[in-house]
Design a protein around this motif. Structure first.
Motif, PDB file in Angstrom:
ATOM      1  N   ARG A   1       1.296   2.025  -9.908  1.00  0.00           N
ATOM      2  CA  ARG A   1       1.520   2.544 -11.052  1.00  0.00           C
ATOM      3  C   ARG A   1       2.830   3.155 -11.440  1.00  0.00           C
ATOM      4  O   ARG A   1       3.128   3.540 -12.510  1.00  0.00           O
TER       5      ARG A   1
ATOM      6  N   GLY B   1       0.896  -1.183  -0.085  1.00  0.00           N
ATOM      7  CA  GLY B   1      -0.010  -0.087   0.009  1.00  0.00           C
ATOM      8  C   GLY B   1       0.782   1.267   0.129  1.00  0.00           C
ATOM      9  O   GLY B   1       0.390   2.417  -0.618  1.00  0.00           O
ATOM     10  N   SER B   2       2.244   1.283   0.503  1.00  0.00           N
ATOM     11  CA  SER B   2       2.895   2.391   0.628  1.00  0.00           C
ATOM     12  C   SER B   2       3.323   2.874  -0.891  1.00  0.00           C
ATOM     13  O   SER B   2       4.102   3.958  -0.988  1.00  0.00           O
ATOM     14  N   LEU B   3       3.357   1.975  -1.700  1.00  0.00           N
ATOM     15  CA  LEU B   3       3.956   1.984  -3.362  1.00  0.00           C
ATOM     16  C   LEU B   3       2.628   2.344  -4.148  1.00  0.00           C
ATOM     17  O   LEU B   3       1.683   1.596  -4.012  1.00  0.00           O
ATOM     18  N   ASN B   4       3.038   3.511  -4.947  1.00  0.00           N
ATOM     19  CA  ASN B   4       1.983   3.621  -5.757  1.00  0.00           C
ATOM     20  C   ASN B   4       2.093   2.808  -7.180  1.00  0.00           C
ATOM     21  O   ASN B   4       3.135   2.440  -7.439  1.00  0.00           O
TER      22      ASN B   4
ATOM     23  N   HIS C   1      -0.921  11.020  -7.750  1.00  0.00           N
ATOM     24  CA  HIS C   1      -1.054   9.845  -7.176  1.00  0.00           C
ATOM     25  C   HIS C   1      -2.540   9.292  -7.116  1.00  0.00           C
ATOM     26  O   HIS C   1      -2.825   7.985  -7.328  1.00  0.00           O
TER      27      HIS C   1
ATOM     28  N   HIS D   1       4.139  -4.881  -7.754  1.00  0.00           N
ATOM     29  CA  HIS D   1       3.366  -6.304  -7.946  1.00  0.00           C
ATOM     30  C   HIS D   1       4.469  -7.125  -8.144  1.00  0.00           C
ATOM     31  O   HIS D   1       4.204  -8.467  -8.296  1.00  0.00           O
TER      32      HIS D   1
ATOM     33  N   TYR E   1      -0.096   5.027   0.083  1.00  0.00           N
ATOM     34  CA  TYR E   1       1.125   5.561  -0.616  1.00  0.00           C
ATOM     35  C   TYR E   1       0.858   7.069  -0.595  1.00  0.00           C
ATOM     36  O   TYR E   1       1.736   8.122  -0.955  1.00  0.00           O
TER      37      TYR E   1
ATOM     38  N   PRO F   1       0.208  -1.090 -14.862  1.00  0.00           N
ATOM     39  CA  PRO F   1       1.348  -1.988 -15.148  1.00  0.00           C
ATOM     40  C   PRO F   1       0.853  -3.494 -14.531  1.00  0.00           C
ATOM     41  O   PRO F   1       1.377  -4.482 -14.999  1.00  0.00           O
ATOM     42  N   ARG F   2      -0.188  -3.441 -13.442  1.00  0.00           N
ATOM     43  CA  ARG F   2      -0.333  -4.724 -12.824  1.00  0.00           C
ATOM     44  C   ARG F   2      -1.045  -5.652 -14.097  1.00  0.00           C
ATOM     45  O   ARG F   2      -1.020  -6.885 -14.005  1.00  0.00           O
TER      46      ARG F   2
ATOM     47  N   PRO G   1      -4.806   9.462 -11.073  1.00  0.00           N
ATOM     48  CA  PRO G   1      -4.495   8.335 -11.774  1.00  0.00           C
ATOM     49  C   PRO G   1      -5.121   6.986 -11.628  1.00  0.00           C
ATOM     50  O   PRO G   1      -5.598   6.149 -12.290  1.00  0.00           O
ATOM     51  N   ASN G   2      -4.845   6.505 -10.277  1.00  0.00           N
ATOM     52  CA  ASN G   2      -5.202   5.077  -9.792  1.00  0.00           C
ATOM     53  C   ASN G   2      -6.593   5.101  -9.819  1.00  0.00           C
ATOM     54  O   ASN G   2      -7.421   4.200 -10.207  1.00  0.00           O
TER      55      ASN G   2
ATOM     56  N   LEU H   1      -2.709   1.684 -18.888  1.00  0.00           N
ATOM     57  CA  LEU H   1      -2.829   2.792 -17.895  1.00  0.00           C
ATOM     58  C   LEU H   1      -2.181   1.810 -16.450  1.00  0.00           C
ATOM     59  O   LEU H   1      -1.827   2.402 -15.462  1.00  0.00           O
TER      60      LEU H   1
ATOM     61  N   ARG I   1      -0.369  -5.827 -17.379  1.00  0.00           N
ATOM     62  CA  ARG I   1       0.512  -6.376 -18.156  1.00  0.00           C
ATOM     63  C   ARG I   1       1.102  -7.584 -17.872  1.00  0.00           C
ATOM     64  O   ARG I   1       1.476  -8.467 -18.751  1.00  0.00           O
ATOM     65  N   ALA I   2       1.129  -8.060 -16.529  1.00  0.00           N
ATOM     66  CA  ALA I   2       1.884  -9.188 -16.101  1.00  0.00           C
ATOM     67  C   ALA I   2       1.310 -10.415 -16.518  1.00  0.00           C
ATOM     68  O   ALA I   2      -0.093 -10.398 -16.721  1.00  0.00           O
TER      69      ALA I   2
END
Lengths: 336, 324
Positions: free
Chosen positions: A113, A108-111, B241, A157, B223, B320-321, B244-245, B318, B323-324
């Motif tokens: 994206r 959670g601490s890292l964005n 931050h 991730h 974050y 990256p998660r 975009p999410n 948009l 794409r994996a």
């Protein structure tokens, strides 16, 4: 005991970070206030590791946020190197370059994206620090992500929990802070990774002279890394002293109860606390712990019992000798 | 082949699979309808018996044979539209532009305004802007669009009390005006005001509510706290931050709605007599004009499938998660 060497209790320099009778309140509906932090004095000296210990809901995370200027303060003061924390935007921004935050959940601490590089470089960009790539690589190397270039383009991730927490720490270190506030830095990590991250934090203290405030519910963890321990209960520090003193001869019945269930200690009869769960919107009169106090329940002289029920305890002095806010076990508190 | 390319290929392949299913379904659905298609087709018209015989011969061919012909080219129209007596795809081609113009404009405006309202409301949750805008958007969202259209039509098209009915009550252009001239373009825009407003308001309410909800979800994320602790200004935390999410669910919703661009807003087009595909499907349903309906169904399905593929691909860009 395999803990680090303890620093002396009373060096002459001003604390790197200090709270003076700090209060944080939240509206709790119908005109009531929840006093999450209810008069806390606490200090972290340069190069010291202080553990702030307490059960969930005792206000320790709120206190950590208030210390970083992330939480409006109702009363009291935050002091940095002996000077009150500036309220101006520029003053706050300068402070935020010096004091960094590490939180419990590295995911959670890292964005999600942002790549590792972007996440670590963000602090540099905010404060307009140049030489970005070298500094990011250095910070990643310092937290053990080597070779750093291999991690630049990765996303959160794609990393393990331990690697993520290392990235979070790198993002804090990249600004070369002097204060690090870590709120439950390892409690969401696997047991095998915990030790590594704790060792990393201690190594950073040695190498960079960081002052570290570690917020945790885990006394065992505090015993492993802290020079001093402050035990928090219902918005107030109720016992403070060096790690050896607090854990070796706990004075407050609450600390004893917490300690009795730490497996590393294992020399006390387990004490299970009963009574109503603490509510920061209704702090009991007298000693705030008295409704749950096993000592009171087991029988005390009438004169002490009266004080437990009716007489509030003073805020403990900062980084003095080992003290506990208890009418029954601490003579100094009882007399004041 | 990289994971990105594999992901793209998988999205397109699954879209094509769905399309194949739709084509098959679309063929048999209309073969299962009760009633005599020839009777419906020739109803109320004077059709020579030999033409009816020719049509029957066409429909009496073995089912499998007809199916193969349809599969080979679902866009070939063997039977004209009963109502308009024109090849169905010509008819659709004539109407599609009016719908694209109407729904496209409404969606573009609604996405911009809706996300803006949602962001402002969610970021300052519980404050006045949030309370007012959430109340208004919830009201608009609960309103049937045709009802809202009628109210607007009566109020601003016909005129109520002191409110003059300044806007046209239907159609896309005043008869006799050349649509390629400047006056024609302005006239079309004048005609668009009420139907676009109706559609936009309904979409906008949905986007604002979804955007607000997903931004509020995002607000508790660590974050954001970490970014603030690093010294980032609140405004920038929001822009760089949180938004975009939080945009991801809204983008999906907008793209899926884009799939309905071609199907148009059947009710809104009907209320405003807007000569687009929505009105065309309404007319085809009333017939029922089976050949036309079959073509329209196919087109609508293709629209949704294509929009889904685009949404999949854009999502990968948009997030990256994915794409994996």
């Amino acid at each position: 005991m395999s803990g680090p060497a303890r620093t002396p209790a009373e060096p002459a320099t001003a604390p790197a970070l200090e709270a003076r009778e700090l209060e944080v309140r939240f509206p709790a509906g119908r005109g009531r206030w929840a006093r999450a932090v209810d008069g806390v004095s606490l200090a972290v000296r340069p190069g010291q590791v202080v553990a702030l210990v307490g059960e969930s809901g005792c206000g320790k995370s709120t206190l950590a946020r208030a210390l970083l200027g992330l939480q409006p303060v109702h009363a009291g003061q935050v002091l940095v190197d002996g000077a009150p924390l500036a309220a101006s935007r520029a003053g706050l921004k300068a402070y935020r370059r010096r004091a960094q935050l590490v939180l419990q959940d590295p995911m959670g601490s890292l964005n999600p994206r942002m790549s590792v590089y972007e996440s670590v470089a963000e602090g540099l960009r905010i404060h307009g620090v140049g030489d970005e790539e070298r500094r990011v690589a250095e910070a990643l190397g310092r937290v053990g992500l080597r070779p750093p270039e291999r991690f630049f383009a990765r996303y959160p991730h794609e990393l393990s929990g331990g690697q993520r927490q290392r990235v979070v720490i790198a993002g804090a270190l990249v600004l070369e802070p002097s204060i690090l506030v870590a709120d439950e830095p390892v409690s969401s990590l696997d047991a095998s990774v915990r030790g590594e991250i704790l060792a990393l934090l201690l190594r950073l203290r040695e190498e960079l002279g960081l002052s570290l405030l570690v917020v945790t519910h885990d006394l065992g963890l505090a015993w492993n890394i802290a020079d001093r321990i402050a035990v928090m209960y219902l918005g107030r520090i109720i016992e403070e002293g060096s790690t050896d003193e607090v854990l070796g001869e706990p004075k407050h019945p609450y600390t004893r109860a917490l300690l009795s269930v730490v497996p590393e200690v294992g020399r006390l009869e387990p004490v299970v606390l009963t009574g109503e769960p603490p509510d920061p919107a209704a702090i009991p009169a007298g000693c705030r712990f008295h409704p749950r106090c096993p000592l009171l329940r087991s029988g005390l002289p009438d004169e002490v019992v009266t004080r437990c029920h009716g007489r509030a305890l003073p805020v403990l002095p900062v980084q003095g000798p080992h003290r506990a806010a208890c009418h029954a076990t601490d003579r100094a508190s009882a007399d004041s | 082949m990289g994971p990105g390319a594999r992901y793209a290929l998988r999205s397109v392949a699954s879209g094509l699979g769905t399309l194949l299913f739709v084509v098959v379904f679309n063929f048999f659905l209309f073969r299962m309808l009760p009633g005599d298609p020839i009777g419906l087709y020739t109803r109320g018209r004077n059709v020579p018996p030999e033409q009816i015989e020719a049509l029957r011969a066409e429909l009496d061919r073995p089912l499998l044979e007809q199916f193969v012909t349809y599969l080979a080219n679902p866009f070939a129209s063997t039977i004209n539209s009963a109502r308009y007596n024109q090849p169905v795809w010509t008819l659709i081609g004539d109407r599609v532009w009016a719908t694209l113009l109407l729904v496209g404009t409404a969606i573009v405006l609604a996405s911009i305004l809706g996300t803006w309202i949602g962001i402002r409301a969610g970021w300052r949750r519980g404050e006045r802007f949030d309370r007012v805008s959430t109340g208004v958007t919830l009201t608009l969202y609960s309103m049937p669009e045709f009802w809202l259209g009628m109210i607007l039509l009566i109020t601003f098209g016909v005129g109520v009390g002191f409110v003059p009915g300044v806007f046209p009550i239907g159609g896309i252009i005043t008869p006799g005006v050349d649509p390629t001239s400047l006056a024609g373009v302005l006239d079309v825009m004048w005609h668009m005001v009420l139907p676009v407003t109706t559609l936009m308001v309904v979409y906008l309410a949905e986007y604002a509510l979804v955007m607000r909800a997903s931004l509020i979800d995002e607000l508790g994320e660590d974050y954001l706290t970490v970014a603030r602790a690093k010294g980032l200004m609140d405004k920038v935390v929001r822009r760089r931050h949180a938004v975009p999410n939080a945009l991801l669910p809204t983008v999906t919703l907008i793209l899926l709605n884009l799939g309905f661009v071609v199907s148009g807003a059947i009710t809104v087009e009907t209320v405003f007599s807007w000569p687009g595909l929505g009105l065309l499907s309404y007319d085809a349903l009333r017939g029922p004009d089976i050949a036309l309906l079959q073509a329209i169904f196919l087109l609508f399905s293709i629209g949704v499938i294509v929009a889904n593929i685009i949404a999949d691909l854009l999502y990968a860009v948009l997030d990256p998660r994915v794409r994996a």
